[in-house]
Design a protein around this motif. Structure first.
Motif, short mmCIF file in Angstrom:
data_model
loop_
_atom_site.label_atom_id
_atom_site.label_comp_id
_atom_site.label_asym_id
_atom_site.label_seq_id
_atom_site.Cartn_x
_atom_site.Cartn_y
_atom_site.Cartn_z
N UNK A 1 -6.21 11.15 -17.66
CA UNK A 1 -6.56 12.23 -16.10
C UNK A 1 -7.93 11.96 -16.22
N UNK A 2 -9.14 11.46 -17.42
CA UNK A 2 -10.09 11.84 -16.94
C UNK A 2 -10.70 11.08 -15.52
N UNK A 3 -10.66 10.13 -15.66
CA UNK A 3 -10.28 9.44 -14.80
C UNK A 3 -10.18 9.42 -12.97
N UNK A 4 -8.61 9.71 -13.35
CA UNK A 4 -8.18 10.19 -11.88
C UNK A 4 -9.07 11.25 -11.40
N UNK A 5 -9.36 11.95 -12.50
CA UNK A 5 -10.40 13.74 -11.67
C UNK A 5 -11.60 12.41 -11.15
N UNK A 6 -12.40 12.15 -12.16
CA UNK A 6 -13.62 11.32 -11.97
C UNK A 6 -13.42 10.57 -10.44
N UNK A 7 -11.85 10.34 -9.85
CA UNK A 7 -12.04 9.95 -8.76
C UNK A 7 -11.94 10.51 -7.57
N UNK A 8 -10.81 11.59 -7.70
CA UNK A 8 -10.82 12.27 -7.26
C UNK A 8 -11.86 13.16 -6.02
N UNK A 9 -13.39 13.93 -7.85
CA UNK A 9 -14.45 14.55 -7.22
C UNK A 9 -14.98 13.39 -6.45
N UNK A 10 -15.06 12.34 -6.79
CA UNK A 10 -16.10 10.71 -6.26
C UNK A 10 -15.10 11.25 -4.58
N UNK A 11 -14.20 11.00 -4.25
CA UNK A 11 -13.83 11.21 -3.03
C UNK A 11 -13.61 9.82 -2.24
N UNK A 12 -13.42 8.68 -2.67
CA UNK A 12 -13.18 7.70 -2.70
C UNK A 12 -12.51 6.44 -3.58
N UNK A 13 -12.12 5.40 -3.19
CA UNK A 13 -11.43 4.31 -3.51
C UNK A 13 -11.73 3.60 -3.87
N UNK A 35 -1.77 -3.40 -24.69
CA UNK A 35 -2.74 -2.70 -24.04
C UNK A 35 -2.91 -2.78 -22.78
N UNK A 36 -3.90 -3.00 -22.87
CA UNK A 36 -4.61 -3.26 -21.21
C UNK A 36 -3.82 -3.02 -20.06
N UNK A 37 -2.49 -3.85 -19.88
CA UNK A 37 -1.38 -3.79 -18.95
C UNK A 37 -0.90 -2.12 -18.92
N UNK A 38 -1.10 -1.55 -20.35
CA UNK A 38 -0.05 -0.22 -20.60
C UNK A 38 -0.95 0.87 -19.93
N UNK A 39 -2.38 0.38 -20.13
CA UNK A 39 -3.35 1.61 -18.93
C UNK A 39 -3.25 1.06 -17.83
N UNK A 40 -3.53 -0.58 -16.74
CA UNK A 40 -3.41 -0.49 -16.25
C UNK A 40 -1.95 0.59 -14.89
N UNK A 41 -0.91 0.06 -16.00
CA UNK A 41 -0.18 1.00 -15.55
C UNK A 41 -0.26 2.15 -15.34
N UNK A 42 -1.27 3.05 -15.84
CA UNK A 42 -0.97 4.32 -16.33
C UNK A 42 -1.69 5.27 -15.36
N UNK A 43 -3.01 4.13 -15.44
CA UNK A 43 -3.91 4.85 -14.31
C UNK A 43 -3.22 4.39 -12.42
N UNK A 44 -2.05 3.34 -12.56
CA UNK A 44 -1.19 3.07 -11.51
C UNK A 44 -1.05 4.26 -11.34
N UNK A 45 0.10 4.98 -12.12
CA UNK A 45 1.61 5.71 -12.00
C UNK A 45 0.52 7.60 -12.17
N UNK A 46 -0.67 7.14 -12.40
CA UNK A 46 -1.53 8.26 -11.83
C UNK A 46 -2.13 8.48 -10.89
N UNK A 47 -1.69 8.14 -9.83
CA UNK A 47 -2.84 8.24 -8.41
C UNK A 47 -3.40 6.83 -7.94
N UNK A 48 -2.38 6.18 -8.77
CA UNK A 48 -3.38 4.71 -7.36
C UNK A 48 -5.01 4.33 -8.05
N UNK A 49 -5.37 4.82 -9.08
CA UNK A 49 -6.68 4.85 -9.59
C UNK A 49 -7.16 3.05 -8.90
#
Length: 169
Positions: A1-13, A35-49
């Protein structure tokens, strides 16, 4: 969630987040490819980071992934391909390892002078799938950084020998 918020605040992907492999000690995440796969999947699922992997040679070796023999290297890359996908690999941290295979140690050594040895780096440098990936030396350093010159020289000599031995060279 924190990573997603940081990307939202930055306004760029346009910036890609790289998750680095870890040496898998205790409660650290990222020492296993799953574990890395699961983290990548979570980032993708949570807004496409936009995210990928940075493979640290010392860390994966000390997490139990063999790099020194052709069979072990191929087994490691097969597992990486199966779990994370080779297209997720975006960068390399090039370090030899003071600790042994599966030791969980996060102590970097100079190229060819640790437990991975030149054999592991020879296999990695010969792998054309990674010839365009950026590599970063994270070996021990003094103030004048002369060790980087020596480590780069070792890697370049290995690469030249491999290039000279390829058909059509």
């Amino acid at each position: 969630q924190g990573v997603r918020r940081a990307y939202e605040r930055a306004g760029t992907r346009r910036v890609t987040l790289l998750l680095e492999t870890t040496a898998a000690r205790g409660t650290l995440l990222g020492g296993r490819f799953e574990e890395l796969r699961d983290m990548l999947d979570a980032l993708e699922a949570g807004g496409g980071v936009p995210a990928g992997i940075c493979l640290d040679t010392c860390h994966v070796f000390c997490s139990g992934y063999e790099l020194r023999s052709r069979e072990g290297y191929e087994r490691t890359l097969s597992e990486l391909r199966r779990t994370v996908g080779l297209d997720s690999l975006k960068a390399l941290h090039l370090n030899d390892a003071e600790g042994g295979l599966g030791s969980g140690s996060d102590r970097h050594a100079h190229i060819g002078l640790g437990r991975i040895g030149l054999a592991g780096f020879r296999l990695l440098l010969a792998d054309r799938r990674f010839e365009r990936l950026p590599g970063v030396l994270e070996t021990p350093k003094s103030e004048d950084l002369h060790e980087d010159v020596k480590n780069l020289d070792r890697l370049r000599r290995l690469a030249r020998r491999l290039s000279a031995s390829r058909p059509g060279s």
